[in-house]
Design an enzyme around this catalytic site. Structure first.
Site, PDB file in Angstrom:
ATOM      1  N   THR A 133      -7.498 -70.721  45.707  1.00 55.05           N
ATOM      2  CA  THR A 133      -6.858 -71.529  46.976  1.00 55.05           C
ATOM      3  C   THR A 133      -7.765 -72.509  47.281  1.00 55.05           C
ATOM      4  O   THR A 133      -7.615 -72.939  48.568  1.00 55.05           O
ATOM      5  CB  THR A 133      -6.535 -70.538  48.006  1.00 55.05           C
ATOM      6  OG1 THR A 133      -7.844 -69.797  48.318  1.00 55.05           O
ATOM      7  CG2 THR A 133      -5.586 -69.389  47.389  1.00 55.05           C
ATOM      8  N   GLY A 181      -8.713 -76.079  48.248  1.00 59.26           N
ATOM      9  CA  GLY A 181      -8.010 -77.302  48.631  1.00 59.26           C
ATOM     10  C   GLY A 181      -6.628 -77.234  49.137  1.00 59.26           C
ATOM     11  O   GLY A 181      -5.974 -78.218  48.897  1.00 59.26           O
ATOM     12  N   THR A 182      -6.191 -75.911  49.359  1.00 55.06           N
ATOM     13  CA  THR A 182      -4.753 -75.786  49.852  1.00 55.06           C
ATOM     14  C   THR A 182      -4.534 -76.730  51.106  1.00 55.06           C
ATOM     15  O   THR A 182      -3.302 -77.186  51.207  1.00 55.06           O
ATOM     16  CB  THR A 182      -4.412 -74.483  50.045  1.00 55.06           C
ATOM     17  OG1 THR A 182      -5.530 -74.014  50.886  1.00 55.06           O
ATOM     18  CG2 THR A 182      -4.207 -73.451  48.989  1.00 55.06           C
ATOM     19  N   GLY A 183      -5.136 -76.824  51.959  1.00 56.50           N
ATOM     20  CA  GLY A 183      -4.964 -77.854  53.191  1.00 56.50           C
ATOM     21  C   GLY A 183      -4.873 -79.083  52.995  1.00 56.50           C
ATOM     22  O   GLY A 183      -4.082 -79.835  53.456  1.00 56.50           O
ATOM     23  N   CYS A 184      -5.838 -79.193  52.027  1.00 54.17           N
ATOM     24  CA  CYS A 184      -6.002 -80.942  51.832  1.00 54.17           C
ATOM     25  C   CYS A 184      -4.735 -81.152  50.863  1.00 54.17           C
ATOM     26  O   CYS A 184      -3.824 -82.450  51.310  1.00 54.17           O
ATOM     27  CB  CYS A 184      -7.117 -81.046  50.948  1.00 54.17           C
ATOM     28  SG  CYS A 184      -8.601 -80.981  51.297  1.00 54.17           S
ATOM     29  N   LYS A 230      -0.421 -73.791  60.376  1.00 56.99           N
ATOM     30  CA  LYS A 230      -0.448 -73.107  59.086  1.00 56.99           C
ATOM     31  C   LYS A 230      -1.006 -71.518  59.152  1.00 56.99           C
ATOM     32  O   LYS A 230      -1.774 -71.319  59.872  1.00 56.99           O
ATOM     33  CB  LYS A 230      -1.310 -73.667  57.859  1.00 56.99           C
ATOM     34  CG  LYS A 230      -0.893 -75.149  57.787  1.00 56.99           C
ATOM     35  CD  LYS A 230      -2.000 -75.776  56.698  1.00 56.99           C
ATOM     36  CE  LYS A 230      -3.291 -75.991  57.624  1.00 56.99           C
ATOM     37  NZ  LYS A 230      -4.299 -77.022  56.840  1.00 56.99           N
TER      38      LYS A 230
HETATM   39  N1  LIG Z   1      -2.100 -66.924  48.973  1.00 61.22           N
HETATM   40  C1  LIG Z   1      -1.187 -67.986  49.333  1.00 61.22           C
HETATM   41  N2  LIG Z   1       0.042 -67.832  49.041  1.00 61.22           N
HETATM   42  C2  LIG Z   1       0.887 -68.789  49.364  1.00 61.22           C
HETATM   43  N3  LIG Z   1       0.840 -69.809  50.004  1.00 61.22           N
HETATM   44  C3  LIG Z   1      -0.425 -69.576  50.869  1.00 61.22           C
HETATM   45  C4  LIG Z   1      -1.397 -68.890  50.401  1.00 61.22           C
HETATM   46  N4  LIG Z   1      -2.728 -69.293  51.072  1.00 61.22           N
HETATM   47  C5  LIG Z   1      -2.294 -70.373  51.927  1.00 61.22           C
HETATM   48  N5  LIG Z   1      -1.100 -70.711  51.521  1.00 61.22           N
HETATM   49  C6  LIG Z   1      -0.376 -71.752  52.152  1.00 61.22           C
HETATM   50  O1  LIG Z   1      -1.136 -72.860  51.942  1.00 61.22           O
HETATM   51  C7  LIG Z   1      -0.905 -74.026  52.871  1.00 61.22           C
HETATM   52  C8  LIG Z   1      -2.393 -74.362  53.265  1.00 61.22           C
HETATM   53  O2  LIG Z   1      -3.041 -73.255  54.235  1.00 61.22           O
HETATM   54  P1  LIG Z   1      -4.413 -72.913  54.354  1.00 61.22           P
HETATM   55  O3  LIG Z   1      -4.758 -72.318  53.158  1.00 61.22           O
HETATM   56  O4  LIG Z   1      -4.114 -72.087  55.734  1.00 61.22           O
HETATM   57  O5  LIG Z   1      -5.033 -73.921  54.816  1.00 61.22           O
HETATM   58  P2  LIG Z   1      -6.683 -74.432  54.886  1.00 61.22           P
HETATM   59  O6  LIG Z   1      -6.914 -74.862  53.371  1.00 61.22           O
HETATM   60  O7  LIG Z   1      -6.468 -75.566  55.739  1.00 61.22           O
HETATM   61  O8  LIG Z   1      -7.331 -73.215  55.429  1.00 61.22           O
HETATM   62  C9  LIG Z   1      -0.050 -73.430  54.013  1.00 61.22           C
HETATM   63  O9  LIG Z   1       1.317 -73.768  53.610  1.00 61.22           O
HETATM   64  C10 LIG Z   1      -0.231 -71.897  53.745  1.00 61.22           C
HETATM   65  O10 LIG Z   1       0.603 -71.136  54.447  1.00 61.22           O
HETATM   66  C1  LIG Z   2     -14.592 -83.025  51.184  1.00 62.52           C
HETATM   67  C2  LIG Z   2     -13.767 -81.868  51.722  1.00 62.52           C
HETATM   68  N1  LIG Z   2     -12.891 -81.957  52.271  1.00 62.52           N
HETATM   69  C3  LIG Z   2     -11.971 -80.967  53.063  1.00 62.52           C
HETATM   70  C4  LIG Z   2     -12.173 -79.633  52.607  1.00 62.52           C
HETATM   71  C5  LIG Z   2     -11.562 -78.559  52.924  1.00 62.52           C
HETATM   72  O1  LIG Z   2     -10.373 -78.260  52.301  1.00 62.52           O
HETATM   73  P1  LIG Z   2      -9.272 -77.203  52.300  1.00 62.52           P
HETATM   74  O2  LIG Z   2      -8.078 -77.656  51.841  1.00 62.52           O
HETATM   75  O3  LIG Z   2      -9.551 -76.903  53.893  1.00 62.52           O
HETATM   76  O4  LIG Z   2      -9.739 -76.224  51.405  1.00 62.52           O
HETATM   77  P2  LIG Z   2     -10.992 -75.079  51.650  1.00 62.52           P
HETATM   78  O5  LIG Z   2     -12.318 -75.658  51.880  1.00 62.52           O
HETATM   79  O6  LIG Z   2     -10.399 -74.124  52.707  1.00 62.52           O
HETATM   80  O7  LIG Z   2     -10.835 -74.382  50.027  1.00 62.52           O
HETATM   81  C6  LIG Z   2     -13.313 -79.593  51.692  1.00 62.52           C
HETATM   82  N2  LIG Z   2     -13.626 -77.968  51.259  1.00 62.52           N
HETATM   83  N3  LIG Z   2     -14.141 -80.534  51.054  1.00 62.52           N
END
Ligand SMILES: Nc1ncnc2c1ncn2[C@@H]1O[C@H](COP(=O)(O)OP(=O)(O)O)[C@@H](O)[C@H]1O
Ligand SMILES: Cc1ncc(COP(=O)(O)OP(=O)(O)O)c(N)n1
Length: 275
Positions: free
Chosen positions: A204, A206-209, A173
């Site tokens: 944003t 929880g985007t990854g989850c 990602k």
């Molecule tokens: N500001 C944003 N606008 C649009 N897409 C986003 C944005 N931030 C993250 N994404 C997308 O959301 C998904 C989760 O990515 P990311 O945020 O990097 O994960 P994580 O929560 O694990 O850090 C990916 O497809 C990423 O490209």
């Molecule tokens: C219980 C729990 N699991 C996973 C995460 C991390 O989530 P993620 O989607 O990577 O979002 P952010 O923490 O980056 O906002 C979490 N926070 N808690």
């Protein structure tokens, strides 16, 4: 009905972890089940504390689900400790689900460690080889391969190195790099850029989850890996575009944008106050 199981941590704030996963499954029309590995006291600003669940209870939850209910896809999130990684990996080896989507959760947005340092080698050795797809963000990928990733060319080389750790495919990602959030899918043969447009919001959490759960749900419904990734990217983009300004930190993505809109329209028609 197709089913998906999340094996992950609980987020009391409702935006990430098990709560996000179950919402994403439901939004894709898939029946969701959950195995809780850890309970976090968390909100949009911080993780205050973490309680790991006893290994025997984690094992019992997995057995209770698999011994009774068909599982079409599994999503793995927060595993917390090396011992939890081992218990989960051993159970998955026993039950052999068709699809395992591994989100190698390491650190929360607020900087709290959700995977103990000593668990990283267990994750690499035990979980990555079992995964149908692994979905690291840039900092997680840097930890997995122990090198910095700053450019799209670095991302391609990182995918090759992560694939060599054993997963069937990789989705790296790009959200943490500057510019548009372009993700890179690599299936061992070819690369596919899954392009996105950056949405300027702080909400944003929880985007990854959410993305990894939507991939699992679409695999459960019969999509190919590339289709599942493309559908999930479309879903997370809308969920971020209409994200929820709840709490004082990073608000949650909007898992049910269309459903909430419809429900609120009905409320308006009945002269209730709009949410
Ligand atoms: N500001 C944003 N606008 C649009 N897409 C986003 C944005 N931030 C993250 N994404 C997308 O959301 C998904 C989760 O990515 P990311 O945020 O990097 O994960 P994580 O929560 O694990 O850090 C990916 O497809 C990423 O490209
Ligand atoms: C219980 C729990 N699991 C996973 C995460 C991390 O989530 P993620 O989607 O990577 O979002 P952010 O923490 O980056 O906002 C979490 N926070 N808690």
């Amino acid at each position: 009905m197709k089913t998906a199981l999340t094996i992950a941590g609980s987020d009391s704030g409702g935006g990430a972890g098990i709560q996000a996963d179950l919402k994403a499954f439901a939004a894709q029309g898939v029946y969701g089940m959950s195995v809780i590995t850890a309970v976090t006291a968390q909100n949009t600003m911080e993780v205050r504390s973490v309680q790991n669940i006893d290994l025997s209870i984690i094992n019992d939850q997995i057995e209770a689900v698999f011994d009774d209910i068909r599982v079409d896809a599994v999503k793995i999130g927060m595993l917390s400790s090396a011992k939890t990684v081992k218990v989960v990996a051993d159970s998955l080896e026993k039950y052999q689900p068709k699809f395992i989507v591994l989100d190698p959760v390491m650190v929360s947005k607020g900087g709290h460690h959700l995977l103990q340092g000593e668990a990283i080698s267990a994750l690499k050795e035990k979980m990555l080889p079992l995964s149908t797809i692994v979905t690291p963000n840039i900092p997680e990928a840097e930890v997995l391969i122990n090198r910095s990733i700053q450019t799209e060319e670095n991302m391609m080389n990182a995918c090759l190195a992560i694939k060599a750790l054993g997963p069937k495919t990789v989705l790296l990602k790009g959200g943490h790099l500057s510019g548009n959030p372009n993700d890179l899918f690599y299936d061992g043969v070819s690369f596919h850029w899954i392009k996105g447009e950056r949405i300027h919001t702080k909400n944003t959490h929880g985007t990854g989850c959410t993305l990894s759960s939507a991939i699992a749900a679409n695999l459960a419904k019969g999509a190919t890996l590339l289709e599942a990734v493309q559908l999930a990217k479309k879903y997370i983009t809308t969920a971020i575009k209409y994200s929820l300004n709840l709490g004082h930190g990073h608000g949650s993505t909007n898992h049910f944008y269309e459903l909430y809109e419809r429900a609120n329209l009905v409320l308006c028609q009945n002269n209730f106050e709009r949410m």
